[in-house]
Design an enzyme around this catalytic site. Structure first.
Site, short mmCIF file in Angstrom:
data_model
loop_
_atom_site.label_atom_id
_atom_site.label_comp_id
_atom_site.label_asym_id
_atom_site.label_seq_id
_atom_site.Cartn_x
_atom_site.Cartn_y
_atom_site.Cartn_z
N ASP A 198 1.54 -5.64 4.88
CA ASP A 198 0.58 -5.94 3.81
C ASP A 198 0.37 -7.46 3.60
OD1 ASP A 198 0.76 -3.23 3.57
OD2 ASP A 198 1.08 -3.24 1.40
N ASP A 242 -4.69 3.94 -3.11
CA ASP A 242 -3.64 4.83 -3.62
C ASP A 242 -3.65 4.89 -5.15
OD1 ASP A 242 -1.48 6.51 -3.48
OD2 ASP A 242 -0.14 5.06 -2.53
N ASP A 273 -3.08 6.24 5.65
CA ASP A 273 -2.00 5.25 5.63
C ASP A 273 -0.66 5.91 5.98
OD1 ASP A 273 -0.78 2.83 5.15
OD2 ASP A 273 -0.84 3.00 2.97
C1 GLA Z 1 0.46 0.42 1.82
C2 GLA Z 1 -0.82 -0.17 2.41
C3 GLA Z 1 -1.58 -0.91 1.33
C4 GLA Z 1 -1.90 0.05 0.18
C5 GLA Z 1 -0.63 0.68 -0.33
C6 GLA Z 1 -0.91 1.78 -1.33
O1 GLA Z 1 1.33 -0.56 1.41
O2 GLA Z 1 -0.51 -1.03 3.47
O3 GLA Z 1 -2.76 -1.48 1.84
O4 GLA Z 1 -2.78 1.03 0.65
O5 GLA Z 1 0.13 1.27 0.73
O6 GLA Z 1 0.26 2.39 -1.79
#
Ligand code: GLA
Length: 421
Positions: free
Chosen positions: A226, A83, A168
């Site tokens: 995450d 991102d 995502d």
């Molecule tokens: C989410 C995903 C992460 C990353 C962020 C980027 O939290 O789980 O791995 O890609 O978005 O904003």
């Protein structure tokens, strides 16, 4: 869907049980795009550089370091820009564009740079209208999600030379009222329609048990929230993988999230345990550290070829927890040649002896077996019991191979009993 059927029965004693080798596993209906036949390996910008720290120099340096460090030669391929690569808005034709301050050369040029080093290029997008960083990191942008622009985005990615898409979820159910399987399948079909081979990784953090529905849709799916660079985060994640071994197959992998190996917050022993467990789980191995600045200990962990070989080998199922004695655990997975890979995990803060008997590993008592220590490079004859002293928050990882005395002994792993599919 075929997903209500079990994937395979254990072939952990395959060297000894010919019937096991000749019985085809019940098919998991994996995405049939011919990609990710082994868990994808590479690097992703997010875990270390997050949102504001990423730019084209960082990605180029990661590609260069992947080559210079020996990672490319060890099997790492994908350089994935997560991102925060996007300009604040689409162009007049509705196309996504790169942020002109941090990616002045554009995404296509960056993909070219990566390809010129014998590597592949990956990018991040979302099915809704908001990327996760727009919500959580206040990334200032509008309408850069793929919602309503799915076809043009798939075509744009293919045109730029993208080889891997991380798609995502980011609350697309709340913001657009989307349903996960349908929204993810839409992009799967549009990627296929481009004609370019693009590995497809999806992420909805395990909220709706994607392992039960995502195999025909994506090459990999995140199973948890995450990952963070702490021992607690690693342990929380592996506890959620323990029951997932029936749900993966070549082309369709459980993804316990990208590696934190070498990131601040994890000690060397913790990184070693992390890498070992991810390999035993046939997890995608996406390094998440600063490759250009990593120390030698981190490089050695990430390039341990014998551990990587366990990750890349498919013996019929991903690894699973055979024993949980509180802080001492035994994880194992069958290897395609009939052997077994074993991780003895010490979760505690003091050194501990961890032992597991041959029978529990599905190994016949009469066979001659050798156990190779994948971190110390020593091979020893395997006695009736495999026993090691394991340091605090560390592992011993062994690969066991046997010859001689065939046996009809057949071992059943705990997850054979899984019925809630
Ligand atoms: C989410 C995903 C992460 C990353 C962020 C980027 O939290 O789980 O791995 O890609 O978005 O904003």
């Amino acid at each position: 869907m075929e997903l209500s059927r079990p994937i395979s029965r254990p072939c952990i004693a395959a060297a000894f049980v010919l019937a096991c080798l000749s019985t085809p596993a019940a098919p998991l209906q994996a995405l049939d795009n011919g990609l990710a036949r082994t868990p994808p390996m590479g690097w992703n910008s997010w875990n270390h550089f997050r949102c504001n720290g990423v730019n084209e120099a960082v990605v180029r340096a990661a590609a260069d370091a992947m080559v210079a460090s020996g990672m490319r030669d060890a099997g790492y391929r994908y350089v994935v820009l997560d991102d925060c690569w996007q300009a604040p808005a689409r162009d007049a034709d509705g196309r996504l564009q790169a942020d002109p301050r941090r990616f002045p050369s554009g995404i296509e040029a960056l993909a070219d740079y990566v390809h010129a080093r014998g590597l592949r290029f990956g990018l991040y997008a979302v099915p809704g209208s908001e990327t996760c960083a727009m919500h959580w990191d206040r990334y200032p942008a509008r309408g850069i999600g793929s919602f309503g622009h799915e076809a043009i985005d798939a075509a744009t990615f293919a045109g730029w030379g993208v080889d891997y898409l991380k798609y995502d979820w980011c609350r697309a159910d709340e913001t657009e009222g989307l349903a996960r399987p349908e929204a993810f399948a839409k992009m799967r079909d549009l990627l296929a329609a481009t004609g370019r081979p693009i590995v497809y990784g999806i992420s909805e953090y395990g909220h709706t048990r994607p392992w039960t529905w995502a195999a025909p849709i994506a090459n990999l799916w995140r199973t948890t929230e995450d990952i963070r660079p702490t021992w607690e985060s690693l342990m929380k994640i592996i506890d959620r993988q323990a029951a997932l071994s029936p749900y993966s197959a070549p082309g369709a992998w459980n993804d316990p999230d990208m590696l934190q190996v070498g990131n601040r917050g994890l000690a060397e022993n913790e990184s070693r345990a992390h890498f070992s467990l991810w390999a035993l789980l046939n997890a995608p191995l996406m390094a998440g550290n600063d490759l250009a600045g990593m120390d030698e200990a981190t490089r050695r962990i990430l390039t341990n070829r014998e551990v990587i070989a366990v990750d890349q080998d498919w013996g019929g199922r991903q690894g699973e927890r055979l024993r949980d004695d509180g802080e001492r655990e035994v994880w194992a997975k069958p290897m395609s040649g009939g052997g077994v890979a074993v991780v003895l995990l010490n979760r505690g803060d003091a050194a501990a002896d961890i032992a597991v008997g041959r029978a529990e590993l599905g190994l016949p008592a009469a066979a001659r077996c050798k156990a190779r220590d994948l971190w110390h490079g020593r091979t020893r004859r395997l006695a009736a019991t495999l026993r090691r002293r394991v340091a605090a928050r560390d592992v011993a990882m062994l690969r066991i191979a046997c010859s001689g005395a065939a046996s009809s002994q057949s071992h059943r792993f705990r997850n054979d009993e899984v019925t809630d599919r």
